[in-house]
Write a protein that holds these residues in place. Structure first.
Motif, PDB file in Angstrom:
ATOM      1  N   HIS A   1       1.710   0.043   1.268  1.00 39.07           N
ATOM      2  CA  HIS A   1       2.467  -0.740   0.748  1.00 39.07           C
ATOM      3  C   HIS A   1       2.750  -2.151   1.503  1.00 39.07           C
ATOM      4  N   ARG A   2       2.865  -3.098   0.829  1.00 41.03           N
ATOM      5  CA  ARG A   2       2.864  -4.526   1.362  1.00 41.03           C
ATOM      6  C   ARG A   2       3.983  -4.799   2.083  1.00 41.03           C
ATOM      7  N   HIS A   3       5.331  -4.090   1.962  1.00 43.44           N
ATOM      8  CA  HIS A   3       6.390  -4.233   2.907  1.00 43.44           C
ATOM      9  C   HIS A   3       6.161  -3.778   4.163  1.00 43.44           C
TER      10      HIS A   3
ATOM     11  N   LYS B   1       6.182   4.973  -1.630  1.00 43.19           N
ATOM     12  CA  LYS B   1       5.452   4.985  -3.079  1.00 43.19           C
ATOM     13  C   LYS B   1       6.166   5.841  -3.993  1.00 43.19           C
TER      14      LYS B   1
ATOM     15  N   ASP C   1       4.264   5.372   4.231  1.00 44.96           N
ATOM     16  CA  ASP C   1       3.843   5.041   2.804  1.00 44.96           C
ATOM     17  C   ASP C   1       3.791   5.938   1.847  1.00 44.96           C
TER      18      ASP C   1
END
Length: 740
Positions: A155-157, A211, A207
């Protein structure tokens, strides 16, 4: 009449005289020579001699004199030729002695001190180990080539959070293992200490939870369980998760022995998604806490798996896995749902013979690979991937992997100098900013050395050299002048071992990490997984029991590519251990004793021997004046002797308890008694302490047959079963027998 003949010896000492006793004719007319003896001035014969005869004899004094002693007449004969000449020579000798007294006082005092302490009696022991041997150690590449966290499928965050905390380039083990774990596969991961193994499972676990759609709730319960060997490691991993977890709906918690169980129960009741804990406390809550629900667990991590086995947690881990499996079985069977006509397509339950954790991703991480690790892996997982960063040609269980940035050294010293050498090393650490681990064998040794160094070394004023070795007094009894600096050494001293209270351990661990200059005296409880980035020196005061312990101790420094040093104390009898390490491709160099200059400066003694003697004397006086400290010293020596005798069979040739001089080791604990006297003191101290009572309600395993039989009490007879319904309830009156 009896005649006594006096003659002085060469030194003209009037205390002892040669006396010849001779008698006149006896009654039968025969002349006889009696015994020839040496009499002292305190004998009865000489005590009756007038005191005037004991005065110095002048040249014109009579050489024969008749004295009446009692009723008998006694003749005294003085045989002193050339008396005046001898008197003159003796007077000249006295003048020479008086003249050289002032010059020889210090030398004589030093000699007496050396004889008293015998610190320098061993001077002829040699070092037979070749100190110039070099070789190519087994090296593991720490960092990957340009691989960043942003390139991972996460995840980008989460990737941005990693960047904020300076996690940019992946290590080699992270590059290989994280993609495998992200795919949900089981893994056995082996890598050197300080290579970033925590992020290998922390990133995939977070992660997965980020998600999930819809967002996970507290009521969904546990999703991941992470098992670690020590409380400090649990707190450290919890801190890493908190740094990366900026998502408020994901809850991370930890369970450690020594914490408040009621508080932990409330935490579990509210809901925790990621749980980090030690095996004993986790199993305790699994068995006795209804709020601990593991039916939704998706991932099980065993960090520092080799240490878990070494500490005897194999039984607890097996029981924990069985309980998780039972929770999964109970989830698949829901009788209320069957009555309502729901969930008819039930998942196939796990059979009783299947001991593996089906439907749970299992990850084992270890710095070493042993037979026990392989057995545990086969028990937990059917299929798994083995991941390591070493080349296949270098793989071998006999080879030890140490970070390349760590400089490894050894210090061979006399047994009696061990305590002072350690004190000098601690003094030298005050010059540079950094942190030092000092590993010892037992908790009693940690307690004793911490208190001794705190009282007699850390709190020593900067002008502590005023206390010369000939007139050494304790700091508490010495009054300093107003202009004297009394701040003590600029160094913080900490201690850490398994017998400390949980709150104390947490406070010590956090304080040591925050300190600029600190020395942590600890047992092997701090040898696994702890990450102190500023730690630049490791001192092993007692040698490790196994090669794995050596790896993990040294691994507290040189983490993630940083530099550090590791020093191990050895005696002349233990120097063969250096060759043992070379067989495993670990090469040590001899350390220089430059740190003794710092001790000489502190004690204000230009000669190193005098500085060593002064510090040793200070330690001994501290024990003699403080009963509590002396008691701790005795317990520390006793615990060390028990530890030393328990080295494994393959190490007995190097660490042989039978070949030790225990009297010298008593000196290394600043004790002046013999080993036998210390053993008696320890025996009295142990018998006076009551053993701790265990809480049987919190026992994780059933009692043995012997203990259960011993705990059973005799059944009490019921009166209702032995009394008739027509009885009055009174005791029957015993009838007296009639005498015939």
């Amino acid at each position: 009449m009896t005649t006594f003949k006096f003659s002085w010896d060469k030194q003209d000492k009037p205390a002892t005289h040669k006396v010849f006793a001779r008698k006149r004719k006896t009654q039968d007319g025969q002349r006889s020579l009696k015994n020839k003896q040496n009499f002292k001035a305190s004998d009865k014969v000489l005590s009756n001699v007038p005191q005037s005869l004991n005065r110095p004899i002048s040249s014109n004094m009579e050489k024969r004199k008749s004295v009446k002693i009692g009723t008998k007449r006694t003749e005294i004969v003085f045989d002193r030729p050339n008396y005046e000449q001898k008197l003159i020579k003796r007077k000249g000798k006295k003048d020479k002695i008086l003249k050289s007294t002032e010059e020889g006082n210090e030398l004589e005092e030093t000699t007496n001190q050396n004889k008293l302490h015998s610190l320098f009696s061993e001077k002829h022991k040699s070092i037979h180990v070749n100190t110039n041997v070099t070789g190519r150690a087994l090296i593991e590449n720490v960092f990957s080539v340009g691989m960043t966290f942003s390139k991972l499928d996460i995840h980008r965050h989460l990737a941005s959070n990693l960047e904020k905390h300076s996690f940019k380039i992946l290590t080699s083990i992270q590059e290989k293992a994280i993609p495998v774990v992200l795919r949900g596969k089981n893994a056995l991961i082996k890598s050197q200490t300080g290579s970033g193994k925590t992020l290998v499972y922390a990133i995939p676990v977070l992660d997965y939870l980020i998600k999930l759609t819809p967002k996970i709730k507290r009521s969904d319960g546990l999703q991941s369980i992470i098992v670690v060997p020590s409380r400090e490691l649990a707190l450290q991993i919890h801190e890493v998760f908190n740094k990366l977890n900026t998502f408020q709906w994901i809850v991370v918690g930890h369970l450690c022995g020594g914490e408040n169980r009621k508080t932990e129960k409330d935490r579990l009741r509210k809901g925790v998604h990621i749980l980090i804990g030690t095996p004993g406390r986790l199993l305790d809550h699994v068995l006795h806490t209804a709020a601990f629900d593991a039916k939704n667990v998706q991932c099980l991590v065993l960090d520092e798996a080799d240490r878990l086995l070494d500490m005897g947690f194999k039984q607890d881990i097996s029981r924990l896995v069985e309980e998780i499996k039972n929770h999964k079985i109970s989830k698949s069977y829901n009788p209320l749902a069957l009555l309502k006509g729901q969930n008819r397509n039930i998942e196939t339950p796990v059979t009783e013979t299947d001991t593996t954790t089906n439907n749970i991703q299992t990850i084992l991480l270890s710095a070493t690979l042993s037979k026990g690790i392989l057995e545990l892996t086969n028990f937990l997982m059917k299929e798994h991937e083995y991941i390591e960063t070493l080349e296949q040609s270098a793989v071998g269980r006999e080879n030890l992997v140490i970070p390349e940035t760590v400089r490894q050294e050894f210090l061979i010293t006399f047994v009696k100098h061990r305590l002072v050498m350690l004190g000098a090393l601690i003094v030298s650490k005050t010059k540079n900013v950094g942190k030092t681990f000092v590993f010892m064998a037992t908790t009693q040794m940690v307690d004793f050395h911490y208190e001794l160094f705190t009282k007699c070394l850390i709190n020593m004023p900067k002008r502590g050299g005023k206390l010369k070795f000939g007139e050494v007094v304790l700091l508490d009894d010495f009054e300093w002048e107003e202009d004297d600096e009394n701040e003590g050494l600029e160094l913080q001293l900490f201690k850490l071992h398994g017998n400390m209270d949980q709150n104390q351990r947490k406070e010590v661990f956090n304080g040591f990490r925050k300190a600029e200059k600190g020395v942590l005296i600890c047992t092997d409880v701090a040898a696994r997984g702890l990450d102190v980035p500023e730690a630049d020196c490791i001192i092993q005061y007692t040698a490790p029991v196994s090669n794995d312990d050596y790896i993990h101790r040294v691994g507290r420094t040189g983490r993630v590519g940083k530099s550090g040093s590791a020093l191990i104390f050895l005696t002349h009898e233990e120097q063969e251990y250096i060759n043992r390490l070379r067989e495993h491709r670990v090469f040590l160099q001899e350390a220089k004793k430059d740190f003794l200059k710092d001790l000489s400066g502190l004690m204000m003694e230009p000669e190193e021997d005098k500085a060593i003697l002064a510090l040793q004397k200070r330690f001994e006086l501290a024990l003699s004046s403080d009963k509590q400290l002396h008691r701790k010293g005795c317990l520390a020596y006793s615990s060390w002797s028990r530890f030393y005798s328990t080295y494994p069979a393959n190490m007995k040739t190097v660490f042989n308890f039978k070949n030790l001089n225990l009297g010298h080791y008593c000196t290394s604990f600043a004790l002046q008694e013999t080993p036998t006297m210390i053993a008696k003191r320890v025996k009295k101290a142990i018998t006076a302490v009551e053993p701790k009572r265990l809480n049987k309600k919190l026992a994780n395993h059933g009692d043995s047959e012997e203990s259960s039989k011993a705990s059973k009490k005799r059944p009490v007879k019921s009166l209702s079963l032995t009394t008739s319904e027509f009885s009055s309830g009174l005791e029957p009156v015993k009838k007296k027998r009639k005498k015939s």
